[in-house]
Design an enzyme around this catalytic site. Sequence first.
Site, PDB file in Angstrom:
ATOM      1  N   HIS A  14       0.846  -1.195   0.000  1.00  0.00           N
ATOM      2  CA  HIS A  14       0.000   0.000   0.000  1.00  0.00           C
ATOM      3  C   HIS A  14       0.875   1.237   0.000  1.00  0.00           C
ATOM      4  O   HIS A  14       2.092   1.169   0.143  1.00  0.00           O
ATOM      5  CB  HIS A  14      -0.962   0.003   1.203  1.00  0.00           C
ATOM      6  CG  HIS A  14      -0.325   0.303   2.519  1.00  0.00           C
ATOM      7  ND1 HIS A  14      -0.991   0.920   3.550  1.00  0.00           N
ATOM      8  CD2 HIS A  14       0.923   0.079   3.004  1.00  0.00           C
ATOM      9  CE1 HIS A  14      -0.196   1.046   4.601  1.00  0.00           C
ATOM     10  NE2 HIS A  14       0.968   0.539   4.287  1.00  0.00           N
ATOM     11  N   CYS A  23       5.703   6.682   4.490  1.00  0.00           N
ATOM     12  CA  CYS A  23       4.626   5.763   4.108  1.00  0.00           C
ATOM     13  C   CYS A  23       3.810   6.236   2.909  1.00  0.00           C
ATOM     14  O   CYS A  23       2.926   5.535   2.445  1.00  0.00           O
ATOM     15  CB  CYS A  23       3.708   5.498   5.296  1.00  0.00           C
ATOM     16  SG  CYS A  23       4.530   4.555   6.594  1.00  0.00           S
ATOM     17  N   HIS A  27       5.042   0.504  -0.365  1.00  0.00           N
ATOM     18  CA  HIS A  27       5.757  -0.430   0.511  1.00  0.00           C
ATOM     19  C   HIS A  27       4.784  -1.532   0.931  1.00  0.00           C
ATOM     20  O   HIS A  27       3.597  -1.464   0.650  1.00  0.00           O
ATOM     21  CB  HIS A  27       6.335   0.291   1.739  1.00  0.00           C
ATOM     22  CG  HIS A  27       5.298   0.887   2.639  1.00  0.00           C
ATOM     23  ND1 HIS A  27       4.603   2.029   2.319  1.00  0.00           N
ATOM     24  CD2 HIS A  27       4.835   0.490   3.843  1.00  0.00           C
ATOM     25  CE1 HIS A  27       3.752   2.315   3.295  1.00  0.00           C
ATOM     26  NE2 HIS A  27       3.874   1.393   4.234  1.00  0.00           N
ATOM     27  N   HIS A  29       3.668  -4.849   3.890  1.00  0.00           N
ATOM     28  CA  HIS A  29       3.666  -5.351   5.262  1.00  0.00           C
ATOM     29  C   HIS A  29       3.179  -6.791   5.272  1.00  0.00           C
ATOM     30  O   HIS A  29       2.432  -7.212   4.391  1.00  0.00           O
ATOM     31  CB  HIS A  29       2.692  -4.557   6.149  1.00  0.00           C
ATOM     32  CG  HIS A  29       3.008  -3.123   6.301  1.00  0.00           C
ATOM     33  ND1 HIS A  29       3.975  -2.662   7.163  1.00  0.00           N
ATOM     34  CD2 HIS A  29       2.471  -2.027   5.714  1.00  0.00           C
ATOM     35  CE1 HIS A  29       4.021  -1.343   7.095  1.00  0.00           C
ATOM     36  NE2 HIS A  29       3.118  -0.930   6.225  1.00  0.00           N
ATOM     37  N   ASP A  66      -4.912 -10.630   0.497  1.00  0.00           N
ATOM     38  CA  ASP A  66      -3.590 -11.253   0.501  1.00  0.00           C
ATOM     39  C   ASP A  66      -2.891 -11.077  -0.851  1.00  0.00           C
ATOM     40  O   ASP A  66      -3.462 -11.378  -1.906  1.00  0.00           O
ATOM     41  CB  ASP A  66      -3.691 -12.734   0.850  1.00  0.00           C
ATOM     42  CG  ASP A  66      -2.341 -13.360   1.129  1.00  0.00           C
ATOM     43  OD1 ASP A  66      -1.464 -12.676   1.701  1.00  0.00           O
ATOM     44  OD2 ASP A  66      -2.159 -14.540   0.772  1.00  0.00           O
ATOM     45  N   HIS A  67      -1.668 -10.573  -0.790  1.00  0.00           N
ATOM     46  CA  HIS A  67      -0.828 -10.324  -1.963  1.00  0.00           C
ATOM     47  C   HIS A  67      -1.497  -9.375  -2.953  1.00  0.00           C
ATOM     48  O   HIS A  67      -1.406  -9.555  -4.165  1.00  0.00           O
ATOM     49  CB  HIS A  67      -0.409 -11.635  -2.636  1.00  0.00           C
ATOM     50  CG  HIS A  67       0.654 -12.342  -1.870  1.00  0.00           C
ATOM     51  ND1 HIS A  67       0.377 -13.100  -0.753  1.00  0.00           N
ATOM     52  CD2 HIS A  67       1.997 -12.378  -2.034  1.00  0.00           C
ATOM     53  CE1 HIS A  67       1.506 -13.587  -0.269  1.00  0.00           C
ATOM     54  NE2 HIS A  67       2.503 -13.158  -1.017  1.00  0.00           N
ATOM     55  N   GLU A 108       0.097  -3.580  11.854  1.00  0.00           N
ATOM     56  CA  GLU A 108       0.836  -3.224  10.648  1.00  0.00           C
ATOM     57  C   GLU A 108       2.290  -3.663  10.789  1.00  0.00           C
ATOM     58  O   GLU A 108       2.931  -4.035   9.817  1.00  0.00           O
ATOM     59  CB  GLU A 108       0.738  -1.721  10.420  1.00  0.00           C
ATOM     60  CG  GLU A 108       1.190  -1.301   9.046  1.00  0.00           C
ATOM     61  CD  GLU A 108       0.873   0.141   8.766  1.00  0.00           C
ATOM     62  OE1 GLU A 108      -0.207   0.404   8.213  1.00  0.00           O
ATOM     63  OE2 GLU A 108       1.701   1.001   9.111  1.00  0.00           O
TER      64      GLU A 108
END
Length: 119
Positions: A14, A23, A27, A29, A66-67, A108
């Site tokens: 994100h 941020c 990047h 997480h 996810d991903h 996060e």
Amino acid sequence: MFFLSREFTFDAAHRLESYKGKCEDLHGHTYRVRVTVFGDVDEEGMVIDFVELKKIVNEKVLSLLDHKYLNQIIPQPTAENIARWIWDRLQPVLRTEKRRLYEVTVWETADSFVTYRGE
């Protein structure tokens, strides 16, 4: 009254477009999510079967996040907005006469998290 929780993880990227700092750049997480349901036990002696909860969270949340690039799913995907988005997807499905969603916690990082309990 019982409180039952299960934790999950997902990986996603994100960027925080309305933020001035590191941020705002793209990047990723490994997010950790805790879903907590509260209520009375049913005839099987459970608030909800852990297997059923896993199936619901996988279908309604993880399969979509996810991903993925979260900005395409959740506007300004802060931990707060992710937690609210998860709540909104799970709350109607988990609510029965004997139970309801209590809270959603999103980490996060290992030491930075937010908890949401609905409006």
